[in-house]
Enzyme design. Structure first.
Site, PDB file in Angstrom:
ATOM      1  CB  CYS A 168      -0.898   0.163   1.400  1.00  0.00           C
ATOM      2  SG  CYS A 168      -1.950  -0.924   1.405  1.00  0.00           S
TER       3      CYS A 168
ATOM      4  NE  ARG B  99       4.775   1.498   0.272  1.00  0.00           N
ATOM      5  CZ  ARG B  99       5.251   1.068   0.776  1.00  0.00           C
ATOM      6  NH1 ARG B  99       7.386   1.090   0.406  1.00  0.00           N
ATOM      7  NH2 ARG B  99       5.540   1.195   1.707  1.00  0.00           N
TER       8      ARG B  99
ATOM      9  CD1 TRP C 101      -0.307  -6.125  -2.882  1.00  0.00           C
ATOM     10  CD2 TRP C 101      -0.434  -6.681  -0.255  1.00  0.00           C
ATOM     11  NE1 TRP C 101      -0.613  -7.293  -2.510  1.00  0.00           N
ATOM     12  CE2 TRP C 101      -0.539  -7.768  -0.864  1.00  0.00           C
ATOM     13  CE3 TRP C 101      -0.781  -6.561   1.008  1.00  0.00           C
ATOM     14  CZ2 TRP C 101      -0.482  -9.170  -0.409  1.00  0.00           C
ATOM     15  CZ3 TRP C 101      -0.838  -7.760   1.160  1.00  0.00           C
ATOM     16  CH2 TRP C 101      -0.908  -8.857   0.823  1.00  0.00           C
TER      17      TRP C 101
ATOM     18  CG  ASN D 289       0.947   0.757   4.437  1.00  0.00           C
ATOM     19  OD1 ASN D 289       0.914  -0.354   4.510  1.00  0.00           O
ATOM     20  ND2 ASN D 289       2.908   1.060   4.437  1.00  0.00           N
ATOM     21  N   GLY D 290      -0.997  -0.392   6.431  1.00  0.00           N
ATOM     22  CA  GLY D 290      -0.506  -1.625   7.629  1.00  0.00           C
ATOM     23  C   GLY D 290      -2.024  -2.155   8.001  1.00  0.00           C
TER      24      GLY D 290
ATOM     25  CD  GLU E 214      16.245 -14.414  -6.445  1.00  0.00           C
ATOM     26  OE1 GLU E 214      15.686 -14.959  -4.326  1.00  0.00           O
ATOM     27  OE2 GLU E 214      15.702 -13.087  -6.285  1.00  0.00           O
TER      28      GLU E 214
ATOM     29  CE  LYS F 178      13.937 -12.620  -8.065  1.00  0.00           C
ATOM     30  NZ  LYS F 178      13.724 -11.389  -6.670  1.00  0.00           N
TER      31      LYS F 178
ATOM     32  CD  GLU G 191       9.906 -12.467  -6.963  1.00  0.00           C
ATOM     33  OE1 GLU G 191       8.464 -11.937  -6.583  1.00  0.00           O
ATOM     34  OE2 GLU G 191      10.417 -12.355  -6.797  1.00  0.00           O
TER      35      GLU G 191
ATOM     36  CG  HIS H 171      16.689 -38.227  -0.162  1.00  0.00           C
ATOM     37  ND1 HIS H 171      17.395 -38.730   0.290  1.00  0.00           N
ATOM     38  CD2 HIS H 171      18.333 -37.492  -0.482  1.00  0.00           C
ATOM     39  CE1 HIS H 171      18.466 -40.048   0.584  1.00  0.00           C
ATOM     40  NE2 HIS H 171      19.182 -38.749  -0.364  1.00  0.00           N
TER      41      HIS H 171
ATOM     42  CE  LYS I 265      11.204  -3.509  -4.314  1.00  0.00           C
ATOM     43  NZ  LYS I 265      12.143  -4.426  -4.938  1.00  0.00           N
TER      44      LYS I 265
HETATM   45  C1  F6R Z   1      10.660 -11.119  -4.238  1.00  0.00           C
HETATM   46  C2  F6R Z   1      11.545 -10.143  -3.544  1.00  0.00           C
HETATM   47  C3  F6R Z   1      10.932 -10.662  -1.748  1.00  0.00           C
HETATM   48  C4  F6R Z   1      11.404  -9.149  -1.118  1.00  0.00           C
HETATM   49  C5  F6R Z   1      11.550  -9.884   0.302  1.00  0.00           C
HETATM   50  C6  F6R Z   1      12.128  -8.544   1.652  1.00  0.00           C
HETATM   51  O1  F6R Z   1      11.412 -10.677  -5.197  1.00  0.00           O
HETATM   52  O2  F6R Z   1      11.198  -9.239  -4.079  1.00  0.00           O
HETATM   53  O3  F6R Z   1      11.160 -11.701  -1.530  1.00  0.00           O
HETATM   54  O4  F6R Z   1      13.095  -9.748  -1.380  1.00  0.00           O
HETATM   55  O5  F6R Z   1      10.002  -9.644   0.398  1.00  0.00           O
HETATM   56  O6  F6R Z   1      12.760  -7.732   1.145  1.00  0.00           O
HETATM   57  P1  F6R Z   1      12.916  -6.863   1.873  1.00  0.00           P
HETATM   58  O7  F6R Z   1      14.771  -6.843   0.972  1.00  0.00           O
HETATM   59  O8  F6R Z   1      12.440  -5.338   1.652  1.00  0.00           O
HETATM   60  O9  F6R Z   1      13.266  -6.351   3.517  1.00  0.00           O
END
Ligand code: F6R
Length: 590
Positions: free
Chosen positions: A2, A27, A74, A100-101, A473, A477, A480, A496, A585
């Protein structure tokens, strides 16, 4: 998670607010809205959908207003819909709020308000706030706002306006980020710096339990609990406008992948601080890396790296650490929190818990001035610049660089390796940006491979030791941003259980550096090949070819083609890699 925005000044508020929302869209992007005061009346435009769509239907040019608040959502409470979109208002339409929250006690508050005759229009937790202000209002908007905020439990960044005092925005913060941008005869409110960059670089950062009264010429910050005024230091944003723009790239994610060479170089700027902090770390018996998502994968690399040098360490996701691992923490422990945003709720909570147990806390962070940097004992900044795409890429490279340097110095300082070797590897790190560029120059080959596999719905990623985090990772990627099912395993674990899922044509991405486990990885690859899987090897002579590198640094290089690969799969599937569904994000809720 948000984004909220606010503007008060002499310019057209709706235009500015929509511009700000666009810059906060990373966000949250399931719905958006603005509220402005125009001619002693409140005008609200909100709906499900993206900021641009809502902006178009609002027709900003028709609204004349110099004060307003805005929100990009969000969803937490209530599905994405017009009535759940912010801003929310009270029964009289006299008090308007964005938030936001999560307000944890909203059910109790809502029940009480309903019993007293208030009518609710949404399923959100936020809507209790304007109704509380309405109920508490006698003569002063500020008094009613503060009393309402005092009743809230949970986390919030809130902005409110009122037709009763149409010259001010009231704001409050607890555990969700909020800044004030200081202009000339105008002021801005935002969840994050990119929103205000085109207008000002001078900011005030709100802390927990701060509330503020913002007019076009004045900003006053006070303590929610005592009402006392607080003096804040004006900070200057170091990021440039260009850094927060797409700069000709079709997506922020692609731009940020192409900034990975700089991300490595920029992270080495902190080398002196890293060396000093490494000395401090030698005094602790156990080291924990704590983070979420991609940042957790960086932490896992930290663990493997330290184990490589026989230094005991653990990596734990923050949402588990805060409720379990923390029971084992004491003053002999050092906790290294890793975060791009410095605002991730679980990471912040883990740090607070660890500090309560007496641990030393170091944070590796990108965003200067973020909450995490203010609650840690020491910080290492990665200086990766603004990361706008939801999926983290260049910030990961910054984190890996900082962690690798830290691990090397720590091993050197504790006598596990020679300082000459440390310096040798540091020379290699300095050459790394050039090697990453070689991979990026090979984008067409990576795209070709993506074209061949874009219609696959299951992927496996395997790696060992330092490159098990690379496998995790790579898989995260692609899942997502491309919505394919991807799983990562330590290569030795494949037989396993997961091997049962392998069949003709399922892609298995195998990360195979030229180290002492090369042959073991080869055997694991053969096991998958025997089940007719399609094998994609990342390595010096692999399908995704990488330049020669000391195996210790291979995680910093081998993730690059996997970032590009995931990006192209997403685009080929017709998706928007910058705004993956259901994600946002900066996860500021638990
Ligand atoms: C994946 C991604 C998330 C962040 C996670 C932590 O591509 O971006 O998994 O890595 O939400 O975010 P930060 O680094 O901001 O604490």
């Amino acid at each position: 998670m948000c984004g909220i925005a606010g503007y008060v000044g002499n310019r057209n508020a709706p235009e500015i607010l929509f511009d700000m929302l666009k810059r906060l869209e990373y966000r949250g992007y399931d719905s958006a809205g603005i509220a402005c005061i125009s001619d002693q009346d409140v005008v609200i435009f909100k709906d499900r959908g993206r900021v641009d769509e809502i902006r178009e239907s609002a027709g900003c040019e028709r609204i004349i207003s110099d004060i307003g608040i805005a929100h990009t959502r969000w969803a937490t409470h209530g599905e994405p819909s017009e009535c759940n979109a912010h801003p929310h208002s009270d029964c009289t339409n006299g008090f308007i709020v964005v938030h936001n929250g999560i307000i944890e006690n909203y059910r109790d508050l809502r029940e009480g308000l309903m019993e007293r005759g208030h009518r609710f229009e949404s399923e959100t937790d936020t809507e209790v706030v304007p109704h509380l202000i309405e109920e508490l209002y006698t003569q002063s908007f500020e008094v009613a706002f503060r009393e309402a905020i005092k009743k809230l439990r949970g986390s919030f960044a809130i902005a409110a306006i009122s037709i009763h005092e149409p010259d001010k925005i009231l704001i409050a913060r607890k555990e969700s980020p909020l800044i004030i941008g200081l202009g000339d005869g105008e002021n801005f409110i935002a969840s994050d710096t990119p929103a205000i960059l085109p207008n000002t670089r001078r900011i005030l950062i709100m802390d927990d339990f701060d509330y503020g009264i913002v007019t076009k010429d004045r900003v006053k910050i006070k303590d929610i609990r005592t009402g006392d005024e607080i003096k804040k230091k004006i900070q200057t944003i170091q990021w440039s406008m260009e850094q927060a723009e797409r700069g000709g790239y079709p997506h922020f994610m692609l731009k940020e992948i192409f900034e990975e060479p700089e991300a490595v170089k920029n992270a080495t700027k902190a080398i002196k601080e890293i060396e000093d902090i490494a000395k401090k770390l030698t005094g602790y018996k156990r080291i924990y890396f704590v983070a979420c998502g991609t940042a957790y994968h960086a932490g896992l690399l930290g663990k493997y790296l330290l184990e490589r040098f026989s230094i005991p360490s653990e990596a734990v996701v923050a949402s588990e650490f805060r409720y379990s691992t923390v029971n084992t923490i004491d003053s002999d422990c050092a906790v290294i929190a890793i975060s791009q945003s410095g605002e991730t709720a679980d990471t912040l909570a883990s740090v607070k818990e660890a500090k309560n147990k007496g641990a030393y806390v170091l944070s590796i962070v990108n965003v200067v001035g973020s909450t995490l940097t203010r609650i840690s004992d020491d910080n290492i900044y990665t200086y990766s610049g603004p990361e706008i795409a939801v999926a983290s890429t260049k910030a990961y490279l910054g984190q890996l660089t900082a962690i690798t340097l830290l691990g090397l110095y720590l091993a050197g300082e504790s006598g596990r390796i020679e300082m000459d070797y440390v310096n040798e590897i540091i020379d290699d790190i300095n050459n790394l940006p050039g090697k990453i560029r070689q991979i990026l120059n090979n984008e067409d080959e990576i795209k070709k491979l993506a074209r061949r596999l874009a219609n696959k719905n299951t992927f496996f990623y395997i790696g060992r030791r330092l490159n098990y985090p690379t496998a995790l990772e790579g898989a995260l990627k692609i899942k997502e941003i491309s919505y394919v099912h991807a799983e990562a395993y330590p290569a030795g674990e494949l037989k396993h259980g997961p091997l049962a899922l392998l069949e003709d044509g399922i892609p298995v991405v195998a990360i195979n550096p030229n180290d002492d486990l090369f042959r073991k990885m080869e055997s694991n690859i053969q096991e998958a090949r025997a089940r007719k899987a399609t094998i994609i090897v990342v390595g010096e002579s692999g399908d995704l070819k990488t330049p020669v590198i000391d195996p210790l640094l291979s995680p910093l290089l081998y993730i690059v083609p996997l970032h590009l690969f995931a990006y192209h799969i997403s685009v080929l599937r017709g998706l928007d890699p910058d705004k993956p569904r259901n994600l946002a994000k900066s996860v500021t809720v638990e």
